[in-house]
Design an enzyme around this catalytic site. Structure first.
Site, PDB file in Angstrom:
ATOM      1  N   GLU A  46       0.827  -1.200   0.000  1.00 47.20           N
ATOM      2  CA  GLU A  46       0.000   0.000   0.000  1.00 47.20           C
ATOM      3  C   GLU A  46       0.867   1.259   0.000  1.00 47.20           C
ATOM      4  O   GLU A  46       1.865   1.349   0.734  1.00 47.20           O
ATOM      5  CB  GLU A  46      -0.885  -0.020   1.253  1.00 47.20           C
ATOM      6  CG  GLU A  46      -1.746   1.201   1.460  1.00 47.20           C
ATOM      7  CD  GLU A  46      -2.545   1.141   2.766  1.00 47.20           C
ATOM      8  OE1 GLU A  46      -3.479   1.938   2.915  1.00 47.20           O
ATOM      9  OE2 GLU A  46      -2.223   0.286   3.636  1.00 47.20           O
ATOM     10  N   LYS A 115      -9.288   2.575  -2.286  1.00 47.13           N
ATOM     11  CA  LYS A 115      -9.603   1.976  -0.990  1.00 47.13           C
ATOM     12  C   LYS A 115     -10.918   2.519  -0.440  1.00 47.13           C
ATOM     13  O   LYS A 115     -11.101   3.727  -0.309  1.00 47.13           O
ATOM     14  CB  LYS A 115      -8.454   2.274  -0.023  1.00 47.13           C
ATOM     15  CG  LYS A 115      -8.545   1.611   1.341  1.00 47.13           C
ATOM     16  CD  LYS A 115      -7.296   1.935   2.143  1.00 47.13           C
ATOM     17  CE  LYS A 115      -7.269   1.250   3.502  1.00 47.13           C
ATOM     18  NZ  LYS A 115      -6.031   1.570   4.256  1.00 47.13           N
ATOM     19  N   CYS A 147      -5.340  -3.136   2.628  1.00 45.73           N
ATOM     20  CA  CYS A 147      -5.164  -3.095   4.079  1.00 45.73           C
ATOM     21  C   CYS A 147      -6.464  -3.285   4.861  1.00 45.73           C
ATOM     22  O   CYS A 147      -6.981  -4.403   4.953  1.00 45.73           O
ATOM     23  CB  CYS A 147      -4.443  -1.802   4.458  1.00 45.73           C
ATOM     24  SG  CYS A 147      -3.591  -1.854   6.069  1.00 45.73           S
TER      25      CYS A 147
END
Length: 265
Positions: A46, A115, A147
């Site tokens: 990420e 995200k 994540c």
């Protein structure tokens, strides 16, 4: 019985980016791809390109038609290798997203997932994505997560139900949450009967100590390849996409629509 699908080789690039130095991090990507020409796909963590930072994203965000993204496309095509990498994406509306950029082996942008589940102070710097994304890389349909996304099982279930053959999660997970993400990585693979590639940052960042522990989990939830929690590493995973159903059920194939909840209220 098994569902016969082609395998692929994935390189898990558990590397520590230099914060606010995207050119150095891009050079790392180019060197890694040059050394991993046998891989079908290389995956970085990420926000790898800018380094994980909240304070400086406005100056580090990349447009998808920008110079650095074009260099990523060129190097993917040069080495005939697909890649997934975390970037701060400057969107057309001027907002900035925490994104997973997916480039196929011919240099084509296959997709850029934004995200949806922002963690903590990320919400002050990034705009959450509004859609999930399944992309095709090296001939395989891949569901992308970033994540905190993997802590919400409905996200991976939606990707798997939408024909993703492989789950790929890029992460910047920090202490003390390392054991949590190992468990989530295994659970998302097992409950969806989809292999899962999880690639995390490692080492001291701008504010956090990242836990590494990148891994490849098979469709039975077994960790087949893992990286150290304490050091940079490049691990190769021979990923099997076949779903073995003699011992464990194929949960996606057997699932029924969730019935309504009865309450006395």
């Amino acid at each position: 019985m098994t569902r016969n699908t082609a395998d692929m080789q994935v390189a898990l690039a558990q590397q520590c980016p230099v914060v606010a130095d995207p050119d150095t991090n891009l050079a790392t990507v180019e060197t890694t791809l040059a050394e991993q020409t046998e891989a079908d796909l290389v995956v970085w963590p990420e926000l790898f390109l800018p380094g994980y930072t909240i304070a400086r994203v406005d100056t580090l965000a990349e447009a998808l038609d920008g110079e650095r993204v074009n260099r990523l496309r060129d190097v993917a095509a040069k080495y005939d290798t697909a890649l997934v990498i975390g970037i701060a994406e400057r969107c057309d509306n001027g907002h900035i997203a925490n994104s997973a950029l997916a480039i196929d082996r011919d240099g084509r942008i296959a997709g850029c997932y934004r995200k949806t589940q922002l963690f903590g102070d990320e919400a002050d710097a990034f705009t959450p994505g509004e859609t999930l994304e399944v992309v095709e890389l090296a001939g395989v349909r891949i569901g992308l997560m970033i994540c905190f996304d993997i802590e919400f099982p409905e996200i991976s279930r939606a990707l798997a139900a939408e024909s993703a053959e492989l789950l790929v999660s890029i992460s910047a997970n920090m202490r003390p949450f390392g054991p949590d993400h190992r468990l989530f990585a295994q659970a998302r693979a097992l409950e969806n009967r989809r292999p899962h590639i999880y690639v995390n940052q490692v080492g001291q960042g701008e504010a956090f100590l990242f836990t590494g522990d990148s891994c490849y989990v098979d469709t039975a939830g077994r960790v087949r390849v893992t990286s150290s929690p304490h050091a940079e590493a490049l691990a190769l995973a021979d990923v099997s996409l076949a779903v073995e159903t003699e011992t464990r059920p194929d949960y996606l194939a057997l699932r029924r629509a969730v019935p309504p909840i009865h309450t006395d209220a």
